[in-house]
Design a protein around this motif. Structure first.
Motif, short mmCIF file in Angstrom:
data_model
loop_
_atom_site.label_atom_id
_atom_site.label_comp_id
_atom_site.label_asym_id
_atom_site.label_seq_id
_atom_site.Cartn_x
_atom_site.Cartn_y
_atom_site.Cartn_z
N LEU A 175 5.27 -8.68 -14.42
CA LEU A 175 4.93 -7.85 -13.28
C LEU A 175 5.86 -6.64 -13.23
O LEU A 175 7.01 -6.70 -13.66
N VAL A 176 5.32 -5.55 -12.69
CA VAL A 176 6.11 -4.36 -12.37
C VAL A 176 5.95 -4.16 -10.87
O VAL A 176 4.85 -3.95 -10.37
N LEU A 177 7.05 -4.29 -10.13
CA LEU A 177 7.04 -4.19 -8.67
C LEU A 177 7.46 -2.78 -8.26
O LEU A 177 8.52 -2.29 -8.67
N LEU A 178 6.61 -2.13 -7.45
CA LEU A 178 6.90 -0.77 -7.00
C LEU A 178 7.08 -0.71 -5.50
O LEU A 178 6.48 -1.49 -4.75
N ARG A 179 7.92 0.22 -5.08
CA ARG A 179 8.11 0.52 -3.66
C ARG A 179 8.48 2.00 -3.54
O ARG A 179 9.38 2.47 -4.23
N GLY A 180 7.75 2.72 -2.71
CA GLY A 180 8.06 4.14 -2.50
C GLY A 180 8.01 4.98 -3.76
O GLY A 180 8.77 5.93 -3.90
N GLY A 181 7.11 4.60 -4.68
CA GLY A 181 6.95 5.39 -5.90
C GLY A 181 7.95 5.09 -7.00
O GLY A 181 7.95 5.75 -8.04
N ASN A 226 0.84 -1.19 0.00
CA ASN A 226 0.00 0.00 0.00
C ASN A 226 0.88 1.25 0.00
O ASN A 226 1.86 1.33 0.73
N GLY A 227 0.51 2.22 -0.84
CA GLY A 227 1.27 3.45 -0.91
C GLY A 227 2.51 3.38 -1.78
O GLY A 227 3.30 4.32 -1.81
N SER A 228 2.67 2.29 -2.52
CA SER A 228 3.88 2.12 -3.33
C SER A 228 3.82 2.89 -4.64
O SER A 228 4.85 3.09 -5.29
N GLY A 229 2.62 3.29 -5.08
CA GLY A 229 2.49 4.04 -6.32
C GLY A 229 1.78 3.29 -7.43
O GLY A 229 1.70 3.79 -8.56
N LYS A 230 1.22 2.10 -7.14
CA LYS A 230 0.55 1.31 -8.17
C LYS A 230 -0.59 2.10 -8.83
O LYS A 230 -0.65 2.24 -10.05
N SER A 231 -1.51 2.58 -8.00
CA SER A 231 -2.68 3.28 -8.54
C SER A 231 -2.28 4.60 -9.19
O SER A 231 -2.87 5.00 -10.20
N THR A 232 -1.28 5.28 -8.64
CA THR A 232 -0.83 6.54 -9.24
C THR A 232 -0.25 6.30 -10.62
O THR A 232 -0.51 7.05 -11.57
N LEU A 233 0.54 5.24 -10.77
CA LEU A 233 1.09 4.90 -12.08
C LEU A 233 -0.04 4.58 -13.06
O LEU A 233 -0.06 5.08 -14.19
N LEU A 234 -1.01 3.79 -12.61
CA LEU A 234 -2.11 3.44 -13.49
C LEU A 234 -2.92 4.67 -13.87
O LEU A 234 -3.29 4.86 -15.04
N ARG A 235 -3.17 5.55 -12.90
CA ARG A 235 -3.95 6.76 -13.19
C ARG A 235 -3.20 7.71 -14.11
O ARG A 235 -3.83 8.44 -14.89
N SER A 236 -1.89 7.71 -14.04
CA SER A 236 -1.11 8.51 -14.98
C SER A 236 -1.28 7.98 -16.40
O SER A 236 -1.29 8.74 -17.37
N ILE A 237 -1.42 6.67 -16.53
CA ILE A 237 -1.58 6.06 -17.85
C ILE A 237 -2.97 6.33 -18.40
O ILE A 237 -3.13 6.60 -19.59
N TYR A 238 -3.99 6.29 -17.53
CA TYR A 238 -5.34 6.51 -18.08
C TYR A 238 -5.85 7.95 -17.92
O TYR A 238 -7.03 8.24 -18.06
N ARG A 239 -4.92 8.88 -17.65
CA ARG A 239 -5.20 10.31 -17.72
C ARG A 239 -6.06 10.84 -16.56
O ARG A 239 -6.72 11.86 -16.69
N ALA A 240 -6.01 10.18 -15.42
CA ALA A 240 -6.69 10.71 -14.25
C ALA A 240 -5.78 11.63 -13.46
O ALA A 240 -6.24 12.53 -12.77
N ILE A 241 -4.46 11.40 -13.52
CA ILE A 241 -3.47 12.25 -12.86
C ILE A 241 -2.41 12.60 -13.90
O ILE A 241 -1.77 11.72 -14.47
N ARG A 242 -2.24 13.92 -14.13
CA ARG A 242 -1.24 14.33 -15.11
C ARG A 242 0.15 14.31 -14.46
O ARG A 242 0.38 14.96 -13.45
#
Length: 274
Positions: free
Chosen positions: A205-211, A37-53
């Motif tokens: 897989l893409v493994l994230l930690r701390g963004g 949790n908090g590793s940046g998974k959703s942020t990365l995905l949202r950057s791809i689908y244009r929810a977060i620039r």
């Protein structure tokens, strides 16, 4: 269609949430984003689908930078199923799925016979034709996720993005949904919480930690016992699943006597052959 994200950086309220993140999803591949949790998974995905620039970086679908497109055109390239099941009050299941046709319609366009055919096909694909006249809010969690997947399919895009699609679903609904996604044949990027699901259903897989991206590649190569310890704080090992014959991940809490960066015996990194 190939998806490439490179050098993505996201800053929110002065905090760096994602830094130097990159991934490549080849045509037809299923790519899993994993991490605590908090590793940046959703942020990365949202950057791809244009929810977060992102502050910097690029997201390409094929050769097209999605952040340079109008929203409607971007909606013809990728469809999204989020982890929060939207409540479409007073919307029938058919109405919810029909929303997926919006990127293909003008602002004042009316629904066409082709649109209705696409919606019917999407509902059939996810096994929800029987519920087309039901109110969306009356369905179970698993049924709602199937309907939202049908809405994504109605967009007729080459790329599918899913953010924790199995959240809040019982185990049977989780496996049914992942089987369905796996069989679609679309280029798919999926943020997943369950590591064993990621191992079973993803090509890479893409493994994230701390963004930051810690590792990327085949699931067995990414989820090594040492990385499970370093990133998730657990012990892990591979075995053979007694029902499917595929590699299966088992985890346990670290022994309290172990040092924080406990080394794992090299022999335990080997995965069984499927």
């Amino acid at each position: 269609m190939r998806v490439t994200a490179s050098d993505l950086r996201v800053t929110i309220d002065g905090h760096v949430i994602l830094d130097d993140a990159a991934l490549t999803a080849e045509t037809g591949a299923v790519i899993g984003l994993v991490g605590p949790n908090g590793s940046g998974k959703s942020t990365l995905l949202r950057s791809i689908y244009r929810a977060i620039r992102p502050d910097r970086g690029a997201v390409l679908i094929g050769q097209t930078d999605v952040w340079r497109l109008p929203a409607r055109k971007a909606g013809r390239l990728r469809a999204v199923v989020t982890q929060d099941q939207e409540l479409h009050n007073d919307f029938s299941v058919q109405d919810v799925v029909a929303l997926g046709r919006a990127p293909h319609q003008g602002l004042l366009d009316r629904e066409t016979a082709d649109d209705r055919e696409v919606v019917a096909g999407a509902l059939e694909r996810v096994g929800m034709t029987w519920a087309r006249s039901r109110l969306f809010t009356t369905l179970s969690g698993g049924e709602r996720q199937r309907v939202l997947l049908a809405r994504a399919l109605a967009q007729q895009t080459p790329v599918l993005l899913l953010d924790e699609p199995t959240n809040h679903l019982d185990i049977g609904a989780q496996l049914e949904l992942l089987d369905l996604v796996r069989d679609l044949g679309l280029t798919t990027i999926c943020a997943l919480h369950d590591l064993d699901h990621a191992l079973a259903y993803c090509d890479e897989l893409v493994l994230l930690r701390g963004g930051r991206v810690v590792a990327a590649g085949g699931p067995v190569d990414v989820l090594t016992p040492q990385r499970l310890t370093d990133v998730f704080g657990v012990r892990g090992a591979f075995t053979t699943h007694p029902l499917t014959g595929r590699p299966h991940l088992v985890v346990a809490a670290l022994n309290p006597a172990d040092p924080p960066n406990r080394r794992v015996d090299a022999d335990s990194t080997a995965a069984p052959t499927a």
